[in-house]
Design an enzyme around this catalytic site. Structure first.
Site, short mmCIF file in Angstrom:
data_model
loop_
_atom_site.label_atom_id
_atom_site.label_comp_id
_atom_site.label_asym_id
_atom_site.label_seq_id
_atom_site.Cartn_x
_atom_site.Cartn_y
_atom_site.Cartn_z
CG ASP A 1 41.90 -9.80 11.02
OD1 ASP A 1 41.86 -8.79 11.73
OD2 ASP A 1 42.14 -9.78 9.80
CG ASP B 1 46.23 -14.64 11.89
OD1 ASP B 1 46.48 -14.00 10.85
OD2 ASP B 1 45.09 -15.04 12.18
#
Length: 182
Positions: free
Chosen positions: A11, A9
């Site tokens: 952020d 992922d």
């Protein structure tokens, strides 16, 4: 021959979460991300970013802004001896999207669309692949896609996430797992 991947992922995993990141000057990389990347690549993993980008849907920044930032981030990884093999993003949001971006989409986590698309595009073996995320939606996507292991970085979710995953506090913990388990 199929390939294994480490899905990241963006952020909260690659960079610190600041909310709708879209400018290079605002990026603060999470401690250990480059070392983790080097270790994963030395073990034969492709590094693939999978990120929901509702900031595009909400009109906070454009797809071009996202692409420019990811090109810059890829260059920072390259300076550290790490290759980001692919970047997948979902610009849609079912509630807060504007115009064409207001809709459900199979790529929006917790759906596994980005992982499945990457598997098709890059001949990945998802049963040998891993994901590191910071939200329950990341874990749900990993579990639905049948990944070998998912890691959840502590601190973003206020309550425990359902599904199969290993909780971690730092990327160094995931790197240690990789070294021990391949």
């Amino acid at each position: 021959m199929t390939q294994k991947a480490l899905f990241l992922d963006r952020d909260g995993v690659i960079n610190h979460e600041i909310g709708y990141l879209h400018r290079a000057e605002d990026v603060r990389f999470v401690d250990g991300i480059f070392s983790l990347g080097r270790t994963a690549q030395s073990l034969g993993y492709k590094l693939i970013v999978v990120t929901n980008q509702s900031g595009i849907a909400r009109g906070f920044y454009t797809p071009a802004d996202f692409e420019t930032l990811m090109h810059w981030m890829s260059a920072q990884f390259a300076k550290e001896g790490v290759t980001l093999d692919a970047v997948y993003h979902c610009p849609y949001h079912p509630e807060h999207g504007i115009g064409e971006y207001k809709r459900e989409h199979e790529d929006r986590k917790p759906s596994p669309g980005m992982l499945l698309r990457a598997a098709r595009d890059l001949a990945l073996d998802l049963t040998q692949s891993l994901l590191i995320g910071d939200r329950c939606s990341d874990i749900a996507a990993a579990n639905t896609a049948g990944l070998r292991q998912a890691f959840l970085i502590a601190g973003t979710e206020p309550a425990p996430c359902p599904g199969s995953h290993l909780p971690i506090r730092t990327l160094a913990e995931a790197e240690a797992w990789l070294k021990a388990n391949g």
